[in-house]
Scaffold this motif. Structure first.
Motif, PDB file in Angstrom:
ATOM      1  N   LEU A 141       0.866  -1.255   0.071  1.00  0.00           N
ATOM      2  CA  LEU A 141       0.227  -0.049   0.007  1.00  0.00           C
ATOM      3  C   LEU A 141       0.816   1.390   0.051  1.00  0.00           C
ATOM      4  CD1 LEU A 141      -2.764  -1.261   2.335  1.00  0.00           C
ATOM      5  CD2 LEU A 141      -2.967  -0.472   0.178  1.00  0.00           C
ATOM      6  N   THR A 142       1.950   1.229   0.611  1.00  0.00           N
ATOM      7  CA  THR A 142       3.126   2.307   0.701  1.00  0.00           C
ATOM      8  C   THR A 142       3.331   2.497  -0.611  1.00  0.00           C
ATOM      9  OG1 THR A 142       3.579   1.785   2.824  1.00  0.00           O
ATOM     10  CG2 THR A 142       4.895   3.240   1.708  1.00  0.00           C
ATOM     11  N   ILE A 143       3.811   1.488  -1.311  1.00  0.00           N
ATOM     12  CA  ILE A 143       4.238   1.763  -2.941  1.00  0.00           C
ATOM     13  C   ILE A 143       2.923   2.305  -3.778  1.00  0.00           C
ATOM     14  CG2 ILE A 143       4.840   0.414  -4.974  1.00  0.00           C
ATOM     15  CD1 ILE A 143       6.201  -1.694  -2.950  1.00  0.00           C
ATOM     16  N   VAL A 144       1.748   1.859  -3.499  1.00  0.00           N
ATOM     17  CA  VAL A 144       0.792   2.397  -4.430  1.00  0.00           C
ATOM     18  C   VAL A 144       0.591   3.934  -3.942  1.00  0.00           C
ATOM     19  CG1 VAL A 144      -1.914   2.217  -4.516  1.00  0.00           C
ATOM     20  CG2 VAL A 144      -0.549   0.205  -4.440  1.00  0.00           C
ATOM     21  N   TRP A 145       0.632   4.081  -2.763  1.00  0.00           N
ATOM     22  CA  TRP A 145       0.465   5.723  -2.495  1.00  0.00           C
ATOM     23  C   TRP A 145       1.583   6.237  -3.058  1.00  0.00           C
ATOM     24  CZ3 TRP A 145      -2.530   9.191  -0.115  1.00  0.00           C
ATOM     25  CH2 TRP A 145      -1.994  10.501   0.134  1.00  0.00           C
ATOM     26  N   CYS A 146       3.109   6.002  -3.099  1.00  0.00           N
ATOM     27  CA  CYS A 146       3.995   6.732  -3.522  1.00  0.00           C
ATOM     28  C   CYS A 146       3.703   6.836  -5.025  1.00  0.00           C
ATOM     29  CB  CYS A 146       5.586   5.884  -3.159  1.00  0.00           C
ATOM     30  SG  CYS A 146       5.897   6.148  -1.670  1.00  0.00           S
ATOM     31  N   HIS A 165      -9.500   9.021  -9.919  1.00  0.00           N
ATOM     32  CA  HIS A 165      -8.755   9.470 -11.263  1.00  0.00           C
ATOM     33  C   HIS A 165      -7.414   8.676 -11.450  1.00  0.00           C
ATOM     34  CE1 HIS A 165     -11.222  13.126 -10.277  1.00  0.00           C
ATOM     35  NE2 HIS A 165     -11.887  12.279 -11.243  1.00  0.00           N
ATOM     36  N   ILE A 166      -6.580   8.047 -10.480  1.00  0.00           N
ATOM     37  CA  ILE A 166      -5.288   7.590 -10.524  1.00  0.00           C
ATOM     38  C   ILE A 166      -5.452   6.056 -10.353  1.00  0.00           C
ATOM     39  CG2 ILE A 166      -2.964   7.605 -10.125  1.00  0.00           C
ATOM     40  CD1 ILE A 166      -3.390  10.320  -8.859  1.00  0.00           C
ATOM     41  N   TYR A 167      -4.885   5.323 -11.396  1.00  0.00           N
ATOM     42  CA  TYR A 167      -4.988   3.674 -11.200  1.00  0.00           C
ATOM     43  C   TYR A 167      -3.439   3.292 -11.402  1.00  0.00           C
ATOM     44  CZ  TYR A 167      -5.639  -1.030 -12.428  1.00  0.00           C
ATOM     45  OH  TYR A 167      -5.613  -2.402 -12.712  1.00  0.00           O
ATOM     46  N   VAL A 168      -3.099   2.333 -10.318  1.00  0.00           N
ATOM     47  CA  VAL A 168      -2.123   1.501 -10.515  1.00  0.00           C
ATOM     48  C   VAL A 168      -2.163   0.215 -10.821  1.00  0.00           C
ATOM     49  CG1 VAL A 168       0.115   1.109  -9.076  1.00  0.00           C
ATOM     50  CG2 VAL A 168      -0.975   3.422  -9.006  1.00  0.00           C
ATOM     51  N   GLU A 169      -1.458  -0.246 -11.721  1.00  0.00           N
ATOM     52  CA  GLU A 169      -1.581  -1.754 -12.198  1.00  0.00           C
ATOM     53  C   GLU A 169      -0.931  -2.440 -11.263  1.00  0.00           C
ATOM     54  OE1 GLU A 169      -3.022  -4.613 -14.598  1.00  0.00           O
ATOM     55  OE2 GLU A 169      -2.934  -2.482 -15.249  1.00  0.00           O
ATOM     56  N   ASP A 170      -1.525  -3.726 -10.739  1.00  0.00           N
ATOM     57  CA  ASP A 170      -1.131  -4.566  -9.791  1.00  0.00           C
ATOM     58  C   ASP A 170       0.384  -5.132 -10.261  1.00  0.00           C
ATOM     59  OD1 ASP A 170      -1.275  -6.002  -7.414  1.00  0.00           O
ATOM     60  OD2 ASP A 170      -2.265  -7.824  -8.340  1.00  0.00           O
ATOM     61  N   PHE A 171       1.124  -5.329  -8.871  1.00  0.00           N
ATOM     62  CA  PHE A 171       2.561  -5.620  -9.169  1.00  0.00           C
ATOM     63  C   PHE A 171       3.141  -6.744  -7.965  1.00  0.00           C
ATOM     64  CE2 PHE A 171       1.948  -1.703  -6.790  1.00  0.00           C
ATOM     65  CZ  PHE A 171       2.663  -2.154  -5.682  1.00  0.00           C
ATOM     66  N   ALA A 172       4.088  -7.474  -8.316  1.00  0.00           N
ATOM     67  CA  ALA A 172       4.601  -8.150  -6.987  1.00  0.00           C
ATOM     68  C   ALA A 172       5.678  -7.484  -6.245  1.00  0.00           C
ATOM     69  CB  ALA A 172       5.216  -9.366  -7.582  1.00  0.00           C
ATOM     70  N   SER A 176       9.814  -4.365  -8.647  1.00  0.00           N
ATOM     71  CA  SER A 176      10.291  -3.213  -8.548  1.00  0.00           C
ATOM     72  C   SER A 176       9.752  -2.333  -9.702  1.00  0.00           C
ATOM     73  CB  SER A 176      11.902  -3.426  -8.482  1.00  0.00           C
ATOM     74  OG  SER A 176      12.283  -3.567 -10.010  1.00  0.00           O
ATOM     75  N   LYS A 177       8.766  -2.715 -10.401  1.00  0.00           N
ATOM     76  CA  LYS A 177       8.131  -1.683 -11.370  1.00  0.00           C
ATOM     77  C   LYS A 177       6.546  -2.036 -11.518  1.00  0.00           C
ATOM     78  CE  LYS A 177      11.296  -2.014 -14.205  1.00  0.00           C
ATOM     79  NZ  LYS A 177      12.172  -1.751 -15.652  1.00  0.00           N
ATOM     80  N   THR A 178       5.861  -1.114 -11.987  1.00  0.00           N
ATOM     81  CA  THR A 178       4.570  -1.322 -12.550  1.00  0.00           C
ATOM     82  C   THR A 178       4.377  -0.227 -13.637  1.00  0.00           C
ATOM     83  OG1 THR A 178       2.335  -1.537 -11.892  1.00  0.00           O
ATOM     84  CG2 THR A 178       3.527  -0.116 -10.673  1.00  0.00           C
ATOM     85  N   THR A 179       3.075  -0.079 -14.132  1.00  0.00           N
ATOM     86  CA  THR A 179       2.536   1.018 -14.735  1.00  0.00           C
ATOM     87  C   THR A 179       1.189   1.313 -14.241  1.00  0.00           C
ATOM     88  OG1 THR A 179       0.909  -0.654 -16.202  1.00  0.00           O
ATOM     89  CG2 THR A 179       3.314  -0.067 -17.212  1.00  0.00           C
ATOM     90  N   ALA A 180       0.864   2.778 -14.534  1.00  0.00           N
ATOM     91  CA  ALA A 180       0.015   3.527 -13.755  1.00  0.00           C
ATOM     92  C   ALA A 180      -0.779   4.378 -14.982  1.00  0.00           C
ATOM     93  CB  ALA A 180       0.398   4.218 -12.698  1.00  0.00           C
ATOM     94  N   ALA A 181      -1.996   5.178 -14.693  1.00  0.00           N
ATOM     95  CA  ALA A 181      -2.518   5.928 -15.542  1.00  0.00           C
ATOM     96  C   ALA A 181      -3.306   6.941 -14.574  1.00  0.00           C
ATOM     97  CB  ALA A 181      -3.131   5.308 -16.637  1.00  0.00           C
ATOM     98  N   VAL A 182      -3.441   8.259 -15.247  1.00  0.00           N
ATOM     99  CA  VAL A 182      -4.125   9.536 -14.743  1.00  0.00           C
ATOM    100  C   VAL A 182      -5.188   9.537 -15.745  1.00  0.00           C
ATOM    101  CG1 VAL A 182      -4.540  11.756 -13.963  1.00  0.00           C
ATOM    102  CG2 VAL A 182      -2.351  10.257 -13.451  1.00  0.00           C
ATOM    103  N   THR A 183      -6.552   9.320 -15.518  1.00  0.00           N
ATOM    104  CA  THR A 183      -7.543   9.539 -16.235  1.00  0.00           C
ATOM    105  C   THR A 183      -8.530  10.740 -15.734  1.00  0.00           C
ATOM    106  OG1 THR A 183      -7.687   7.345 -17.239  1.00  0.00           O
ATOM    107  CG2 THR A 183      -9.646   8.777 -17.545  1.00  0.00           C
ATOM    108  N   TYR A 184      -8.502  11.909 -16.417  1.00  0.00           N
ATOM    109  CA  TYR A 184      -9.019  13.206 -15.634  1.00  0.00           C
ATOM    110  C   TYR A 184      -9.952  14.049 -16.681  1.00  0.00           C
ATOM    111  CZ  TYR A 184      -9.945  17.298 -12.775  1.00  0.00           C
ATOM    112  OH  TYR A 184     -10.498  18.357 -12.204  1.00  0.00           O
TER     113      TYR A 184
END
Length: 211
Positions: A141-146, A165-172, A176-184
């Motif tokens: 959750l701290t990673i998601v927040w950051c 408006h901000i979505y973070v793709e799930d990750f292990a 050490s990396k993921t993708t994310a998007a802002v839709t606004y």
């Protein structure tokens, strides 16, 4: 000089992390602030914030910048006068900047269990209820927040909601990396996000995706 870590993300992007161990006086020595920033520091009540603010100026110097090369727009987003993009963060005894040719964002947070109580405010918590280990859930959750904070800083539009408006793709945790998007409103921006953990802290930084 407690430069903690330098990360060369790509030829045009660098991350610098500072471990704040010096006093405010030591960090201030030889550092020339603009009058506006001098007033900001003078009005800071927290010694930690004052030291964090000054440590950022030392990180700027590593890339050849001074406080006079930094300006803020009406949304509070920092910019460099030479046109490069910058994002800034500090938390307790760590600070960091990311400098790049593309839009970027960075955030550092201390890992604390209280994030479990506020998670529903910034992410659909049901996505993480399958994590049996509370420590792993706190870390994730701290990673998601950051990650979301990094995107928020880069996107820099008033009215953007972490939850809506901000979505973070799930990750292990070990990826050490993921993708994310802002839709606004009528705008969508995709990002590549990298993260790292050290000494009970989490850092995530986001770059606009080229895909």
């Amino acid at each position: 000089m407690p430069l903690y870590k330098t990360i060369t993300v790509n030829p045009a992007t660098k991350v610098f992390i500072w471990k704040i161990e010096e006093s405010f006086e030591a960090l201030s020595k030889g550092t020339d602030l603009t009058s506006n920033c001098s007033n900001r520091v003078a009005n800071m009540k927290s010694e930690l914030h004052r030291r964090g603010f000054m440590s950022i100026r030392h990180l700027l110097a590593l890339e050849g910048y001074t406080d006079h090369d930094l300006r803020y727009d009406e949304n509070g987003k920092p910019h460099l006068t030479d046109g490069k993009n910058i994002s800034i963060t500090h938390s307790f005894n760590f600070s960091a900047i990311i400098v790049s040719d593309v839009e970027v964002g960075i955030d550092i947070e201390k890992q604390r269990n209280k994030i479990l109580k506020i998670a529903h405010k910034f992410t659909p918590i049901e996505e993480y209820r399958t994590i049996a280990n509370e420590d792993a859930m706190m870390r994730k959750l701290t990673i998601v927040w950051c990650a979301k904070e990094s995107l928020y800083k880069s996107f820099a539009e008033k009215g953007v909601s972490f939850l809506e408006h901000i979505y973070v793709e799930d990750f292990a945790l070990d990826e050490s990396k993921t993708t994310a998007a802002v839709t606004y409103e009528d705008k969508q921006q995709k990002y590549d996000v990298d993260f790292l953990e050290f000494e009970g802290f989490t850092c995530a930084y986001a770059l606009i995706s080229e895909k």
